[in-house]
Design a protein around this motif. Structure first.
Motif, PDB file in Angstrom:
ATOM      1  N   PRO A   1      40.385  32.626  54.166  1.00  0.00           N
ATOM      2  CA  PRO A   1      40.701  32.656  52.851  1.00  0.00           C
ATOM      3  C   PRO A   1      40.863  34.123  52.124  1.00  0.00           C
ATOM      4  O   PRO A   1      40.162  35.023  52.613  1.00  0.00           O
ATOM      5  CB  PRO A   1      39.602  32.107  52.179  1.00  0.00           C
ATOM      6  N   ARG A   2      41.862  34.530  51.530  1.00  0.00           N
ATOM      7  CA  ARG A   2      42.167  35.559  51.088  1.00  0.00           C
ATOM      8  C   ARG A   2      41.287  35.735  49.789  1.00  0.00           C
ATOM      9  O   ARG A   2      41.212  35.191  48.925  1.00  0.00           O
ATOM     10  CB  ARG A   2      43.641  35.777  50.692  1.00  0.00           C
ATOM     11  N   SER A   3      40.744  37.093  49.689  1.00  0.00           N
ATOM     12  CA  SER A   3      40.125  37.385  48.396  1.00  0.00           C
ATOM     13  C   SER A   3      41.012  37.647  47.338  1.00  0.00           C
ATOM     14  O   SER A   3      42.125  38.223  47.388  1.00  0.00           O
ATOM     15  CB  SER A   3      39.290  38.801  48.634  1.00  0.00           C
ATOM     16  N   VAL A   4      40.614  37.055  46.204  1.00  0.00           N
ATOM     17  CA  VAL A   4      41.448  37.321  44.756  1.00  0.00           C
ATOM     18  C   VAL A   4      41.160  38.686  44.413  1.00  0.00           C
ATOM     19  O   VAL A   4      40.099  38.780  43.743  1.00  0.00           O
ATOM     20  CB  VAL A   4      41.219  35.926  44.027  1.00  0.00           C
ATOM     21  N   PRO A   5      42.396  39.354  44.049  1.00  0.00           N
ATOM     22  CA  PRO A   5      42.068  40.675  43.344  1.00  0.00           C
ATOM     23  C   PRO A   5      41.489  40.250  42.082  1.00  0.00           C
ATOM     24  O   PRO A   5      41.882  39.349  41.279  1.00  0.00           O
ATOM     25  CB  PRO A   5      43.252  41.339  43.174  1.00  0.00           C
ATOM     26  N   ASP A   6      40.761  41.312  41.619  1.00  0.00           N
ATOM     27  CA  ASP A   6      40.147  41.364  40.069  1.00  0.00           C
ATOM     28  C   ASP A   6      41.187  41.334  39.118  1.00  0.00           C
ATOM     29  O   ASP A   6      42.250  41.962  39.182  1.00  0.00           O
ATOM     30  CB  ASP A   6      39.535  42.462  39.952  1.00  0.00           C
TER      31      ASP A   6
ATOM     32  N   PRO B   1      37.657  45.507  37.244  1.00  0.00           N
ATOM     33  CA  PRO B   1      37.062  46.478  38.135  1.00  0.00           C
ATOM     34  C   PRO B   1      36.245  47.359  37.509  1.00  0.00           C
ATOM     35  O   PRO B   1      34.962  47.972  38.056  1.00  0.00           O
ATOM     36  CB  PRO B   1      38.363  47.301  38.630  1.00  0.00           C
ATOM     37  N   ALA B   2      36.456  47.888  35.980  1.00  0.00           N
ATOM     38  CA  ALA B   2      35.632  48.926  35.403  1.00  0.00           C
ATOM     39  C   ALA B   2      34.270  48.302  35.076  1.00  0.00           C
ATOM     40  O   ALA B   2      33.189  48.871  35.263  1.00  0.00           O
ATOM     41  CB  ALA B   2      36.188  49.304  33.963  1.00  0.00           C
ATOM     42  N   ARG B   3      34.205  46.954  34.658  1.00  0.00           N
ATOM     43  CA  ARG B   3      33.125  46.271  34.388  1.00  0.00           C
ATOM     44  C   ARG B   3      32.173  46.104  35.663  1.00  0.00           C
ATOM     45  O   ARG B   3      30.881  46.145  35.810  1.00  0.00           O
ATOM     46  CB  ARG B   3      33.129  45.048  33.584  1.00  0.00           C
ATOM     47  N   ARG B   4      32.919  45.599  36.706  1.00  0.00           N
ATOM     48  CA  ARG B   4      32.226  45.741  38.181  1.00  0.00           C
ATOM     49  C   ARG B   4      31.319  46.914  38.467  1.00  0.00           C
ATOM     50  O   ARG B   4      30.380  47.123  38.967  1.00  0.00           O
ATOM     51  CB  ARG B   4      33.321  45.315  39.305  1.00  0.00           C
ATOM     52  N   ALA B   5      32.081  48.177  38.187  1.00  0.00           N
ATOM     53  CA  ALA B   5      31.556  49.317  38.468  1.00  0.00           C
ATOM     54  C   ALA B   5      30.374  49.844  37.668  1.00  0.00           C
ATOM     55  O   ALA B   5      29.268  50.402  37.859  1.00  0.00           O
ATOM     56  CB  ALA B   5      32.632  50.317  38.472  1.00  0.00           C
ATOM     57  N   ALA B   6      30.656  49.305  36.160  1.00  0.00           N
ATOM     58  CA  ALA B   6      29.412  49.335  35.379  1.00  0.00           C
ATOM     59  C   ALA B   6      28.148  48.900  35.583  1.00  0.00           C
ATOM     60  O   ALA B   6      26.984  49.169  35.771  1.00  0.00           O
ATOM     61  CB  ALA B   6      29.862  49.096  33.889  1.00  0.00           C
ATOM     62  N   LEU B   7      28.400  47.441  36.433  1.00  0.00           N
ATOM     63  CA  LEU B   7      27.311  46.653  37.174  1.00  0.00           C
ATOM     64  C   LEU B   7      26.626  47.590  37.843  1.00  0.00           C
ATOM     65  O   LEU B   7      25.397  47.615  38.055  1.00  0.00           O
ATOM     66  CB  LEU B   7      27.672  45.351  37.068  1.00  0.00           C
ATOM     67  N   GLN B   8      27.548  48.057  38.830  1.00  0.00           N
ATOM     68  CA  GLN B   8      26.998  48.861  40.070  1.00  0.00           C
ATOM     69  C   GLN B   8      25.915  49.993  39.619  1.00  0.00           C
ATOM     70  O   GLN B   8      25.020  50.383  40.150  1.00  0.00           O
ATOM     71  CB  GLN B   8      28.231  49.106  40.916  1.00  0.00           C
TER      72      GLN B   8
ATOM     73  N   PRO C   1      33.675  37.075  35.683  1.00  0.00           N
ATOM     74  CA  PRO C   1      33.733  37.137  37.024  1.00  0.00           C
ATOM     75  C   PRO C   1      32.620  38.047  37.956  1.00  0.00           C
ATOM     76  O   PRO C   1      32.893  37.578  39.154  1.00  0.00           O
ATOM     77  CB  PRO C   1      35.281  38.089  37.154  1.00  0.00           C
ATOM     78  N   LEU C   2      32.029  38.663  37.305  1.00  0.00           N
ATOM     79  CA  LEU C   2      30.634  39.249  37.846  1.00  0.00           C
ATOM     80  C   LEU C   2      29.875  38.078  38.206  1.00  0.00           C
ATOM     81  O   LEU C   2      29.144  38.417  38.915  1.00  0.00           O
ATOM     82  CB  LEU C   2      30.115  40.420  37.123  1.00  0.00           C
ATOM     83  N   VAL C   3      29.620  37.044  37.596  1.00  0.00           N
ATOM     84  CA  VAL C   3      28.723  36.229  38.149  1.00  0.00           C
ATOM     85  C   VAL C   3      29.368  34.897  38.740  1.00  0.00           C
ATOM     86  O   VAL C   3      28.837  33.955  38.610  1.00  0.00           O
ATOM     87  CB  VAL C   3      27.820  35.822  36.876  1.00  0.00           C
ATOM     88  N   ASP C   4      30.432  35.113  39.410  1.00  0.00           N
ATOM     89  CA  ASP C   4      31.236  34.093  39.820  1.00  0.00           C
ATOM     90  C   ASP C   4      30.100  33.522  41.073  1.00  0.00           C
ATOM     91  O   ASP C   4      29.489  34.095  41.947  1.00  0.00           O
ATOM     92  CB  ASP C   4      32.520  34.557  40.885  1.00  0.00           C
ATOM     93  N   GLY C   5      30.163  32.125  41.116  1.00  0.00           N
ATOM     94  CA  GLY C   5      29.214  31.544  42.152  1.00  0.00           C
ATOM     95  C   GLY C   5      27.819  31.647  41.273  1.00  0.00           C
ATOM     96  O   GLY C   5      26.769  30.946  41.995  1.00  0.00           O
ATOM     97  N   GLY C   6      27.571  31.953  40.274  1.00  0.00           N
ATOM     98  CA  GLY C   6      26.429  31.985  39.355  1.00  0.00           C
ATOM     99  C   GLY C   6      26.362  31.420  38.132  1.00  0.00           C
ATOM    100  O   GLY C   6      27.276  30.459  37.828  1.00  0.00           O
ATOM    101  N   PRO C   7      25.683  31.863  37.348  1.00  0.00           N
ATOM    102  CA  PRO C   7      25.425  30.860  36.096  1.00  0.00           C
ATOM    103  C   PRO C   7      26.499  31.318  34.950  1.00  0.00           C
ATOM    104  O   PRO C   7      25.999  31.952  33.902  1.00  0.00           O
ATOM    105  CB  PRO C   7      23.826  31.264  35.484  1.00  0.00           C
ATOM    106  N   ARG C   8      27.625  31.026  35.222  1.00  0.00           N
ATOM    107  CA  ARG C   8      28.582  31.583  34.332  1.00  0.00           C
ATOM    108  C   ARG C   8      28.681  30.748  32.653  1.00  0.00           C
ATOM    109  O   ARG C   8      28.799  31.525  31.773  1.00  0.00           O
ATOM    110  CB  ARG C   8      30.178  31.107  34.775  1.00  0.00           C
ATOM    111  N   LYS C   9      28.216  29.439  32.659  1.00  0.00           N
ATOM    112  CA  LYS C   9      27.987  28.807  31.559  1.00  0.00           C
ATOM    113  C   LYS C   9      26.811  29.475  30.841  1.00  0.00           C
ATOM    114  O   LYS C   9      27.117  29.461  29.530  1.00  0.00           O
ATOM    115  CB  LYS C   9      27.750  27.425  31.765  1.00  0.00           C
ATOM    116  N   LEU C  10      25.658  29.920  31.390  1.00  0.00           N
ATOM    117  CA  LEU C  10      24.733  30.273  30.801  1.00  0.00           C
ATOM    118  C   LEU C  10      25.020  31.796  30.190  1.00  0.00           C
ATOM    119  O   LEU C  10      24.866  31.989  28.951  1.00  0.00           O
ATOM    120  CB  LEU C  10      23.512  30.661  31.891  1.00  0.00           C
ATOM    121  N   VAL C  11      25.826  32.549  30.800  1.00  0.00           N
ATOM    122  CA  VAL C  11      26.202  33.795  30.374  1.00  0.00           C
ATOM    123  C   VAL C  11      27.439  33.854  29.094  1.00  0.00           C
ATOM    124  O   VAL C  11      26.979  34.222  28.201  1.00  0.00           O
ATOM    125  CB  VAL C  11      26.965  34.724  31.415  1.00  0.00           C
TER     126      VAL C  11
END
Length: 422
Positions: A6-11, A16-23, A113-123
């Motif tokens: 499976p190919r990774s889907v680009p952001d 990307p800026a929000r992903r960097a902020a989370l990091q 997208p930062l919580v893909d596979g996680g509690p998206r509905k909660l967020v």
């Protein structure tokens, strides 16, 4: 046949800026790294605009973290763990919507997208609950409990109020100048100083390429100012990034600048070249290095917790613990002892820290003087300080964020000028 991987889907744009902020937030809050230290890795490969946005989101989140968490906790049935990715994502979304002016749909869509596979509905649900309620963050922001308790014990109620007002807005830009500058909106609080509004682009200012100034907080400029002009030998210890070295060199001193970090000294060398000033630059561990001869003036801007520069670096409010303060105080004591042995009889030793912790200032000096009777405080004079800033009764200087409040405030510093008996 091998199955296709499976190919990774680009952001999507903005993610990307929000992903960097989370990091960045993860690096500060979970791993105890400095925000600036973590920036290069977190923003690797991002354009400068996204890098700047990631830094802005993370810094503003850290300025308002207790209040953001209070909003999140008020909209959930059970508190999210402090290190849960959902909490991090909500902090990022809410600070954008409530502080940075990002439209709500953009603030939430770029963090889900930062919580893909996680509690998206909660967020999504918590974000919607908070924003639909018309909730606002308090002004000024609230200090973390641990910091407020520590500073209240040391300095009282007024310090807490001043610190909360100081953290509310990014600080102004201070320049140390070697020639008059014709800068719109500039205010001078001392000779050779210019203060400009926060967000001013330094490299676009007239005189930058010609080396007529360098960036240096006004409080950080005072230790070298207290050494004054001279034509003898001066040591600038823990010198990087170099503002004090430039000050001493421009004041006529024959300067040797020493720092353990070769990478940080690279910036010092660049500024020496840009300004046309001269200094000998040495990369060395001060616990092992020693000068070839005694100096007329020694400046030790010692490594410290850096809690005094919280308005510029809000990460210190969350990653500095009492254990780090104690560790830094121990190192300062060793460095101060070594530096004292490098001062000529009759010479000056200036000790400074950008800390609001008494262990890294008043108490450190008290211990030093008790064990080094050959040194005495050389009181700081009113004509050496900005109008409205006064030395303590014993002649030392304790700077705090309540000072010069109407003119942009000051960072927190402790500064003592000592003279070695002849």
């Amino acid at each position: 046949m091998k199955r296709n991987q499976p190919r990774s889907v680009p952001d999507a744009p903005g993610v990307p800026a929000r992903r960097a902020a989370l990091q960045l937030l993860d690096a500060v809050l979970r791993r105890g790294l400095a925000l600036e230290q973590a920036l290069d890795k977190a923003a690797q490969g991002l354009p400068s605009s996204d890098r700047g946005l990631a830094h802005a989101i993370a810094a503003e989140t850290l300025r308002r973290l207790p209040d953001l968490d209070a909003l999140i906790d008020g909209a959930t049935q059970r508190p999210l763990p402090d290190d849960a990715k959902a909490r991090f994502a909500l902090r990022i979304a809410l600070v954008q919507a409530l502080v940075l002016g990002t439209p709500g749909h953009a603030a939430i869509s770029t963090v889900l997208p930062l919580v893909d596979g996680g509690p998206r509905k909660l967020v999504h649900g918590v974000f919607g609950t908070v924003t639909r309620s018309g909730a606002l963050l308090p002004e000024p922001p609230t200090l973390p409990d641990a910091v407020a308790l520590r500073w209240h014990a040391a300095w009282g109620d007024q310090m807490i109020e001043d610190a909360e007002l100081a953290i509310a807005v990014p600080p102004p830009l201070d320049l140390t100048t070697t020639a008059p500058l014709d800068l719109e909106d500039a205010v001078s609080l001392l000779p050779g100083h210019a203060r400009l509004p926060a967000g001013t682009s330094v490299m676009e200012l007239p005189g930058f390429a010609e080396g007529r100034f360098w960036v240096q907080d006004l409080a950080a400029s005072l230790p070298a100012r207290l050494i004054g002009k001279g034509n003898g030998a001066a040591l600038d210890l823990c010198a990087a990034p170099g503002g004090k070295t430039l000050q001493l060199a421009s004041a006529g001193w024959d300067v040797t600048a020493v720092d353990v970090s070769e990478s940080r000294l690279a910036r010092l060398r660049e500024n020496l070249e840009r300004t046309g000033l001269n200094a000998k630059v040495v990369a060395a561990d001060l616990l092992l290095w020693k000068p070839g001869e005694l100096a007329d003036a020694v400046l030790l801007d010692a490594p410290c917790s850096a809690t005094g520069i919280f308005r510029r670096h809000p990460d210190v409010l969350h990653r500095v613990r009492p254990s780090l303060i104690a560790e830094m105080a121990e190192l300062q004591g060793k460095l101060l002892h070594r530096a004292s042995g490098w001062v000529k009889p009759g010479g000056i030793l200036v000790y400074a820290t950008c800390s609001l912790e008494p262990q890294e200032g008043e108490l450190q000096l008290e211990r030093f003087l008790a064990h080094h009777p050959g040194f005495a405080i050389d009181p700081e004079r009113a004509d050496e300080l900005p109008e409205g800033v006064e030395a303590l009764e014993n002649g030392t200087l304790r700077l705090h964020p309540g000072m010069l409040a109407a003119k942009g405030r000051l960072d927190g510093f402790f500064i003592a000028r000592l003279r070695r008996n002849a």
